[in-house]
Motif scaffolding. Structure first.
Motif, PDB file in Angstrom:
ATOM      1  N   LEU B 133     -27.836 -38.639 -23.348  1.00  0.00           N
ATOM      2  CA  LEU B 133     -26.775 -39.645 -23.389  1.00  0.00           C
ATOM      3  C   LEU B 133     -26.439 -40.185 -22.008  1.00  0.00           C
ATOM      4  O   LEU B 133     -26.270 -41.390 -21.828  1.00  0.00           O
ATOM      5  N   ARG B 134     -26.349 -39.276 -21.028  1.00  0.00           N
ATOM      6  CA  ARG B 134     -25.788 -39.668 -19.742  1.00  0.00           C
ATOM      7  C   ARG B 134     -26.778 -39.569 -18.586  1.00  0.00           C
ATOM      8  O   ARG B 134     -26.423 -39.839 -17.439  1.00  0.00           O
ATOM      9  N   ALA B 135     -28.001 -39.090 -18.892  1.00  0.00           N
ATOM     10  CA  ALA B 135     -29.028 -38.918 -17.869  1.00  0.00           C
ATOM     11  C   ALA B 135     -28.566 -37.957 -16.780  1.00  0.00           C
ATOM     12  O   ALA B 135     -28.836 -38.167 -15.592  1.00  0.00           O
ATOM     13  N   ARG B 136     -27.844 -36.937 -17.165  1.00  0.00           N
ATOM     14  CA  ARG B 136     -27.438 -35.907 -16.202  1.00  0.00           C
ATOM     15  C   ARG B 136     -27.048 -34.657 -16.990  1.00  0.00           C
ATOM     16  O   ARG B 136     -26.726 -34.755 -18.181  1.00  0.00           O
ATOM     17  N   PRO B 137     -27.089 -33.501 -16.339  1.00  0.00           N
ATOM     18  CA  PRO B 137     -26.734 -32.282 -17.082  1.00  0.00           C
ATOM     19  C   PRO B 137     -25.252 -32.276 -17.470  1.00  0.00           C
ATOM     20  O   PRO B 137     -24.453 -33.037 -16.916  1.00  0.00           O
ATOM     21  N   ALA B 138     -24.936 -31.408 -18.403  1.00  0.00           N
ATOM     22  CA  ALA B 138     -23.549 -31.328 -18.878  1.00  0.00           C
ATOM     23  C   ALA B 138     -22.660 -30.679 -17.831  1.00  0.00           C
ATOM     24  O   ALA B 138     -23.133 -29.954 -16.963  1.00  0.00           O
ATOM     25  N   PHE B 185     -16.120 -41.564 -25.859  1.00  0.00           N
ATOM     26  CA  PHE B 185     -17.178 -40.561 -25.730  1.00  0.00           C
ATOM     27  C   PHE B 185     -18.529 -41.206 -25.446  1.00  0.00           C
ATOM     28  O   PHE B 185     -19.125 -40.990 -24.394  1.00  0.00           O
ATOM     29  N   LEU B 186     -19.028 -42.030 -26.374  1.00  0.00           N
ATOM     30  CA  LEU B 186     -20.382 -42.564 -26.212  1.00  0.00           C
ATOM     31  C   LEU B 186     -20.468 -43.579 -25.073  1.00  0.00           C
ATOM     32  O   LEU B 186     -21.367 -43.496 -24.229  1.00  0.00           O
ATOM     33  N   LEU B 187     -19.523 -44.522 -25.046  1.00  0.00           N
ATOM     34  CA  LEU B 187     -19.629 -45.591 -24.046  1.00  0.00           C
ATOM     35  C   LEU B 187     -19.532 -45.077 -22.607  1.00  0.00           C
ATOM     36  O   LEU B 187     -20.371 -45.447 -21.766  1.00  0.00           O
ATOM     37  N   PRO B 188     -18.565 -44.199 -22.286  1.00  0.00           N
ATOM     38  CA  PRO B 188     -18.543 -43.662 -20.914  1.00  0.00           C
ATOM     39  C   PRO B 188     -19.842 -42.932 -20.581  1.00  0.00           C
ATOM     40  O   PRO B 188     -20.327 -43.000 -19.451  1.00  0.00           O
ATOM     41  N   GLY B 189     -20.426 -42.252 -21.580  1.00  0.00           N
ATOM     42  CA  GLY B 189     -21.703 -41.577 -21.357  1.00  0.00           C
ATOM     43  C   GLY B 189     -22.815 -42.568 -21.065  1.00  0.00           C
ATOM     44  O   GLY B 189     -23.590 -42.406 -20.122  1.00  0.00           O
ATOM     45  N   LEU B 190     -22.871 -43.627 -21.869  1.00  0.00           N
ATOM     46  CA  LEU B 190     -23.908 -44.649 -21.676  1.00  0.00           C
ATOM     47  C   LEU B 190     -23.769 -45.322 -20.316  1.00  0.00           C
ATOM     48  O   LEU B 190     -24.763 -45.614 -19.651  1.00  0.00           O
ATOM     49  N   LEU B 191     -22.518 -45.564 -19.923  1.00  0.00           N
ATOM     50  CA  LEU B 191     -22.292 -46.180 -18.606  1.00  0.00           C
ATOM     51  C   LEU B 191     -22.897 -45.302 -17.518  1.00  0.00           C
ATOM     52  O   LEU B 191     -23.541 -45.796 -16.589  1.00  0.00           O
ATOM     53  N   PHE B 193     -25.343 -43.257 -17.951  1.00  0.00           N
ATOM     54  CA  PHE B 193     -26.796 -43.358 -18.119  1.00  0.00           C
ATOM     55  C   PHE B 193     -27.344 -44.522 -17.296  1.00  0.00           C
ATOM     56  O   PHE B 193     -28.386 -44.421 -16.663  1.00  0.00           O
ATOM     57  N   PHE B 194     -26.614 -45.611 -17.297  1.00  0.00           N
ATOM     58  CA  PHE B 194     -27.061 -46.803 -16.555  1.00  0.00           C
ATOM     59  C   PHE B 194     -26.485 -46.851 -15.137  1.00  0.00           C
ATOM     60  O   PHE B 194     -26.349 -47.918 -14.553  1.00  0.00           O
ATOM     61  N   GLN B 195     -26.125 -45.671 -14.638  1.00  0.00           N
ATOM     62  CA  GLN B 195     -25.673 -45.566 -13.240  1.00  0.00           C
ATOM     63  C   GLN B 195     -24.409 -46.377 -12.972  1.00  0.00           C
ATOM     64  O   GLN B 195     -24.209 -46.878 -11.870  1.00  0.00           O
ATOM     65  N   GLN B 196     -23.600 -46.554 -14.001  1.00  0.00           N
ATOM     66  CA  GLN B 196     -22.347 -47.291 -13.819  1.00  0.00           C
ATOM     67  C   GLN B 196     -21.189 -46.303 -13.752  1.00  0.00           C
ATOM     68  O   GLN B 196     -21.345 -45.137 -14.125  1.00  0.00           O
ATOM     69  N   GLN B 222     -16.253 -51.902  -5.414  1.00  0.00           N
ATOM     70  CA  GLN B 222     -17.484 -51.786  -4.628  1.00  0.00           C
ATOM     71  C   GLN B 222     -18.725 -51.716  -5.510  1.00  0.00           C
ATOM     72  O   GLN B 222     -19.834 -51.921  -5.048  1.00  0.00           O
ATOM     73  N   LYS B 223     -18.511 -51.382  -6.813  1.00  0.00           N
ATOM     74  CA  LYS B 223     -19.662 -51.211  -7.706  1.00  0.00           C
ATOM     75  C   LYS B 223     -20.207 -52.540  -8.209  1.00  0.00           C
ATOM     76  O   LYS B 223     -21.142 -52.574  -9.007  1.00  0.00           O
ATOM     77  N   GLY B 224     -19.578 -53.646  -7.841  1.00  0.00           N
ATOM     78  CA  GLY B 224     -20.105 -54.947  -8.238  1.00  0.00           C
ATOM     79  C   GLY B 224     -19.597 -55.396  -9.589  1.00  0.00           C
ATOM     80  O   GLY B 224     -18.541 -54.938 -10.049  1.00  0.00           O
ATOM     81  N   GLY B 225     -20.349 -56.267 -10.243  1.00  0.00           N
ATOM     82  CA  GLY B 225     -19.941 -57.011 -11.440  1.00  0.00           C
ATOM     83  C   GLY B 225     -19.176 -56.195 -12.468  1.00  0.00           C
ATOM     84  O   GLY B 225     -18.022 -56.512 -12.782  1.00  0.00           O
ATOM     85  N   LEU B 226     -19.789 -55.147 -12.977  1.00  0.00           N
ATOM     86  CA  LEU B 226     -19.150 -54.370 -14.031  1.00  0.00           C
ATOM     87  C   LEU B 226     -17.885 -53.688 -13.503  1.00  0.00           C
ATOM     88  O   LEU B 226     -16.868 -53.617 -14.191  1.00  0.00           O
TER      89      LEU B 226
END
Lengths: 444, 453
Positions: B133-138, B185-191, B193-196, B222-226
């Motif tokens: 989900l998040r591209a990182r360990p729990a 839950f899902l959306l913060p994880g996905l963000l 995942f995409f390094q956001q 500082q993170k730009g657009g999003l």
């Protein structure tokens, strides 16, 4: 002024609160033998079913009485001397009053059946009844409920909630036949069926049978059936509690006789609520009213008279409500159980059998609306009453039906189906729905 | 009112219900196995087996308990069962929940070697899912988020069964389940995942207080657009959308439809709603605590911004220290340990009622600038008390209903349970013109037109 009120039910308390508002300086004493504090009688069933505790059915917190200088006396009135204006209590005190309100309520009616004094046979009116019922239904498997009225269905629901099988005996051919037309009664019957509560219509109690210990073991019905049971609930109505009025030599009939101002035959003694019997009830009204709402209204009305603003009791447009297991019921105005000359009605029922509406109106043009029965639908009381008071033609009522819709948001709205059904039943009075509810009123 | 009544026997649960509850208990035991087992592969198996047992047991039990009975109010034995009436079971549940929060907040930090304290095995059991989900360990917060979301979903299904006779409750319950799963839950994880930035679109200042702190704002920008959009979203929701939506719908649009704290209370906390104290004394504590919390977080936020704008070191230090203490006392102890840990004792809305600054802010708007009210239907109230009983915010609803008055209270979250539970159809949640909003019914008192005319 010292006002003494015998009874701390809704009538006595409503009077006390109104007098406190009208006469901030008055001394007010409420005497009750039943409970230290006012509680909601209509909520007893919820305590039994475990929905609430006894403390949850008190309409006011305990500090309320002191802060509003309402004296509470938890004692029984044992004598009344109207000549000297004295009430004697069983705790040794005597209260002198300037005005006395008898709001002594009712007692459960017993039918005079053989065996009705056996242990485990009772009515349901007050706290002692609730305690007896809790004690005597502890761990039993079946109870018989006698009576097809509001308390009957309540008792059935209470037993059912604890996994005790209720068997209901109803004298008439249908449930609450004196009040509900056959279709409405049939919907209530569906609730009994859905909850697997057996009902014996056309059946009365003949005898309660006991065991060697003097406890009920069965009932015998007029159909000759013997139903084994460990408890019997008698729900055939209530009768005014007259003991104190009789002791004081006050005129009574079935109830304590009162005039339009709710005055009894003794000076400075008033009676209101369940225990009062109107000498001259208004046309179409009953002399003894035994409802929460009428108790509240009579209590407030008599408060005005006691405070020197003589106010005749006028019940106004009838209303009532109840709940039969999961089916809510509201009624407004005149809603007779059977055909009445000069009155017509429109009936609609949802295919699910969980919602129905009956609208009563005058058969003669302009067909003024007279009353409503709603099952499984919530209607706005002030809108219905306004229609009835203004003799609004039924066609106008049907067109504006959405204005009376009090159902919660997102609930299915039946106005279109209702109007379509009305147009089928009364094609001579075609109706176009003008008003719906909520968002659909804006976009529909 | 004393009572000498014997404690009644509870209706026996059916064997099927007992079986379903045993499966739930089995799930909890399996979770202990996952905690205790040293082998990582087995840990994961135990963990997912536990979730499977908990989930299936809960769903089966909900259906058996509520789904098989005719649709309608189902409150039998609520005050008779130990679990829902502050009995021994409730105290044990409360202790376990409180203990879980204490361990989670203060003993589960990464020690720098990927070890998360006593909950370590459970955290690592989620590594696979977290990577997907998040591209990182729990970490411990991912474990918490997973449990939290599962609680909302499983107990949400229970609420759907229980309240299926009310479309309002069905839609509202589905809404809190949706926002918890999707947005918290899902959306913060996905963000992630995409390094956001991990951002919660359903939490706003002053509840999520740091979203308007200068530190968070500058780092997002500082993170730009999003990141810019997130800052815009947070500010717009707090300062613009909140007053507007509350004007039209009352605070319920957030508290009982969107908010995750509310979501947990409405689902997992539903068995405890009757425990909220209805007394006047409790109300006095409520106003004594909740408004100062709001003032506190506003002051802290202002201090931090003044420091940011002026570079005043004195104010900056004060704001920073205050923010840290606020985070500990209010953010952790109050909202977590007490807020959820005390569910079985004080009801599920302790945080929302006594502590949440967002609720205070929404409440002020609801009371003074809103079209929302709960209408009373004429004179039909019988003072039975069912409405007050189910009010999770501790509002003594019947005080208003029995006087024929509409209920307009800052604390009301608009869950609609009073209306659902009312046996006489007396209460209705409505949005209407503000004119005459406080107007009571003319039908209830004898000194109304009807009697004195």
């Amino acid at each position: 002024m010292h006002l003494v009120i015998i009874g701390n039910g809704i009538t006595g308390v409503s009077c006390a609160l109104a007098v406190r508002r009208l006469r901030p300086g008055a001394r007010i004493t409420l005497v009750s033998a039943e409970s230290a504090h006012h509680y909601s009688r209509t909520a007893l069933m919820y305590v039994y079913m475990g929905h609430m505790r006894l403390s949850d059915i008190k309409p006011y917190e305990d500090w309320f009485w002191d802060e509003n200088r309402l004296g509470l006396v938890y004692a029984t009135a044992t004598a009344l001397n109207t000549a000297e204006q004295l009430v004697v209590l069983n705790n040794g005190t005597t209260l002198r009053y300037d005005a006395l309100l008898l709001a002594t309520g009712s007692e459960s009616k017993l039918g005079g059946w053989p065996g009705q004094h056996l242990a485990g046979v009772q009515g349901l009116y007050g706290l002692p009844d609730l305690e007896a019922m809790a004690r005597d239904t502890h761990g039993i498997s079946r109870g018989v409920v006698v009576g097809g009225g509001l308390i009957g269905v309540e008792l059935a629901e209470m037993l059912h909630s604890r996994g005790i099988e209720p068997v209901v005996l109803v004298r008439e051919a249908r449930y609450w036949a004196s009040v509900l037309p056959p279709e409405e009664a049939h919907l209530v019957d569906r609730q009994f069926q859905e909850n697997r509560v057996p009902v014996r219509y056309h059946t009365e109690l003949r005898e309660v049978l006991g065991d060697a210990q003097g406890r009920v073991r069965a009932v015998l019905t007029t159909a000759g059936e013997e139903i084994a049971c460990q408890w019997v609930g008698l729900a055939i109505g209530v009768t005014p509690n007259l003991s104190l009025a009789r002791m004081g030599g006050i005129d009574t009939d079935r109830g304590i006789l009162v005039d339009e101002l709710l005055r009894t035959s003794a000076a400075q003694v008033y009676a209101a609520g369940d225990c009062a019997q109107h000498r001259q009830p208004a046309a179409g009204e009953v002399p003894i009213e035994q409802l929460w709402y009428t108790g509240r209204l009579q209590g407030e009305t008599v408060a005005h008279t006691i405070c020197g603003q003589p106010t005749r009791y006028r019940r106004g447009i009838w209303f009532n409500s109840a709940k039969f297991f999961n089916l809510e019921y509201q009624t407004y105005g005149r809603a007779p159980a059977g055909p009445v000359a000069g009155m017509d009605h429109f009936y609609w029922e949802h295919p699910s059998g969980r919602a129905a509406l009956r609208v009563y109106f005058q058969a003669a043009p302009p067909h003024a609306v007279a009353g409503f029965n709603a099952l499984g639908l919530r209607l706005r009381q002030d809108v219905c009453q306004q229609w009835i008071r203004n003799h609004t033609p039924v066609a106008a009522v049907m067109a504006e039906l959405g204005a009376a819709n009090f159902d919660p948001e997102f609930f299915p709205q039946h106005e279109q189906a209702l109007v379509a059904a009305f147009n089928r039943q009364f094609p001579q009075q075609p109706v176009v729905l003008k008003r719906r509810k909520g968002l659909r009123a804006l976009f529909g | 009112m004393s009572s000498t009544r014997t404690t009644p026997p509870l209706p026996a649960s059916s064997p099927a219900e007992k079986l379903a509850l045993s499966v739930v208990a089995g799930g909890l035991l399996t979770l202990l196995l996952a905690l205790a087992d040293a082998d990582p592969a087995r840990q994961q198996r135990w963990f997912y087996l536990a979730l499977g047992l908990l989930g299936s047991g809960m769903l089966a039990w909900s259906w058996l308990k509520y789904g098989r009975h005719p649709a309608g109010v189902q409150q039998h034995s609520l005050w008779l069962r130990a679990s829902t009436s502050r009995g021994a079971v409730a105290w044990v549940t409360g202790l376990v929940l409180t203990g879980f929060y204490v361990v989670l907040y203060w003993f589960s930090n990464d020690d720098g070697h990927g070890h998360f304290g006593p909950l370590n095995n459970l955290v690592h059991a989620l590594d696979g899912f977290s990577r997907a989900l998040r591209a990182r360990p729990a970490d411990q917060w991912f474990l918490y988020g997973t449990f939290y979301t599962l609680a909302v979903l499983l107990m949400g299904v229970r609420a759907l069964w229980k309240y299926r006779h009310s479309r309002y409750q069905l839609i509202r319950t589905a809404s809190v389940m949706f926002f918890q799963l999707g947005f918290a839950f899902l959306l913060p994880g996905l963000l992630q995942f995409f390094q956001q930035p991990e951002f919660y679109f359903t939490y706003f200042w002053p509840l999520k207080y740091d979203y308007l702190f200068p530190g968070t704002v500058t780092s997002l920008l500082q993170k730009g657009g999003l990141g810019v959009f997130m800052v815009f979203w947070g500010a717009a929701m707090s300062l613009l959308a909140t007053p507007v939506l509350t004007y039209f719908f009352g605070k319920r649009w957030y508290c009982s439809w969107v908010c995750g704290c509310g979501g947990l209370a409405e689902t997992a906390g539903d068995p405890y709603r009757q425990l909220a104290d209805k007394s006047r004394a409790a109300w006095r504590w409520e106003v004594r605590i909740i408004y100062p919390v709001l003032v506190l977080i506003v002051v802290i936020t202002v201090l931090l911004w003044v420091h940011f704008a002026t570079g005043s070191t004195l104010l900056g230090a004060a704001g920073g220290v205050a923010a840290k203490w606020y985070g500990f006392v209010i953010g952790s102890v109050f909202s977590g340990v007490i807020g959820v840990g005390f569910y079985p004792i004080m009801g599920a809305r302790v945080w929302c009622r006594f502590g949440c600054p967002m609720a205070a802010y929404l409440g002020l708007l609801q009371k003074h600038f809103s079209r929302f009210r709960i209408s009373t239907n004429g004179a039909q109230c019988i003072s039975c008390g069912n409405c007050s009983n189910v009010c999770e915010m501790g509002i003594d609803v019947k005080q208003y209903a029995q006087r024929g008055e509409p209920i307009i209270r800052a604390s009301c979250v608009g869950c609609g349970m009073c209306s659902t539970a009312c046996p006489r159809g007396v209460l209705n949640l409505e949005n209407g013109p503000r004119e005459g909003r406080y107007q009571g019914s003319q039908l209830i008192h004898a000194d109304s037109l009807r009697i004195l005319s």
